[in-house]
Design an enzyme around this catalytic site. Sequence first.
Site, short mmCIF file in Angstrom:
data_model
loop_
_atom_site.label_atom_id
_atom_site.label_comp_id
_atom_site.label_asym_id
_atom_site.label_seq_id
_atom_site.Cartn_x
_atom_site.Cartn_y
_atom_site.Cartn_z
N LYS A 10 0.83 -1.21 0.00
CA LYS A 10 0.00 0.00 0.00
C LYS A 10 0.86 1.26 0.00
O LYS A 10 0.61 2.21 -0.76
CB LYS A 10 -0.92 -0.01 1.22
N GLN B 2 -4.74 -1.44 10.04
CA GLN B 2 -4.45 -2.76 9.46
C GLN B 2 -4.97 -3.86 10.40
O GLN B 2 -4.60 -3.92 11.56
CB GLN B 2 -2.94 -2.92 9.25
N ASP C 278 -11.16 3.11 3.99
CA ASP C 278 -11.50 1.69 3.87
C ASP C 278 -13.01 1.48 3.80
O ASP C 278 -13.48 0.38 3.51
CB ASP C 278 -10.94 0.90 5.07
#
Length: 302
Positions: free
Chosen positions: A54, A98, A123
């Site tokens: 990422k 995460q 997200d």
Amino acid sequence: MAKLINGKEISDKVVKEVGEELQKKKEEHPGFNACLAIVQVGNRSDSNVYIRNKLKKAADIGMGTRMVNLSQEITQPELEAEIDKLNNDPEVDGIIVQLPLDCVNKIDADAVIDRISHEKDVDGLTRENAGRLMRGELDRTIFPCTPYGCLHLVQEATGDKNFVQGKRVVVLGRSKIVGSPAAALFLWHNGTTTICHSKTQNLPEVCRSADILVVAIGKAKFVKGDWVKPGAVVIDCGINVEELEGGKRKLYGDVDFDTAKEVASHITPVPGGVGPMTVAMLIKNTYLQAVERRLGAKNGSL
């Protein structure tokens, strides 16, 4: 024989387009940038791989990044305080935590995710974004990355932005991260959507009704070729790892690829299908939120 949907190629195209738009915005508005912050608790090796990917994708197009590494010993209040710092930082446009958390203390991960402010939830996992998606408030929602990637793959593979409209869509799996939001996203793009799960009866028959079959059930090769309607588009979100001799690993999807490819019109491979799209849509979401937050503009030309 199905056409292979190349997620790597399509994701690279998305990231390239975002990078071009980002550079244009920087030229039009000196000082403008987009910044993604990633919060990691602990040091899981698999998480490290995903995070590096990422960060690299973001950095490659000139997007700012912020890495927040936190100890395994962190407590819930301390972790929420770190999220609050990022919420209040005007230079941060997107925040992700995460998962799974690598922590010795008991932490409510849902509460941590919900701590992220709506406009920085790139997200798309907070209850606020999830609720807006379920209600069809698409212009006020940040789409969750994996479902967003699935939709984009269907549109790109078929060459039709409106391909979902009027189609029968079957989603296997009702998880909060993939299955449920994917069903909502396809529904509000005018598909007739069915969600299947462990209690669904006559599952093969339901699957055979699908023009678009999205599989996120977490069982290797679960969906067989004779479950697929001839000509259907098959999107396989599964990542199942088989440990081989010598420490090597082999990845399998939730679809029996070899039999399904003989029936479907288009199908994603594993790896190289949905996975790359998740990162690409994260980068896109971060850019779009930066444009909206900093410039007060919607859609950022993408």
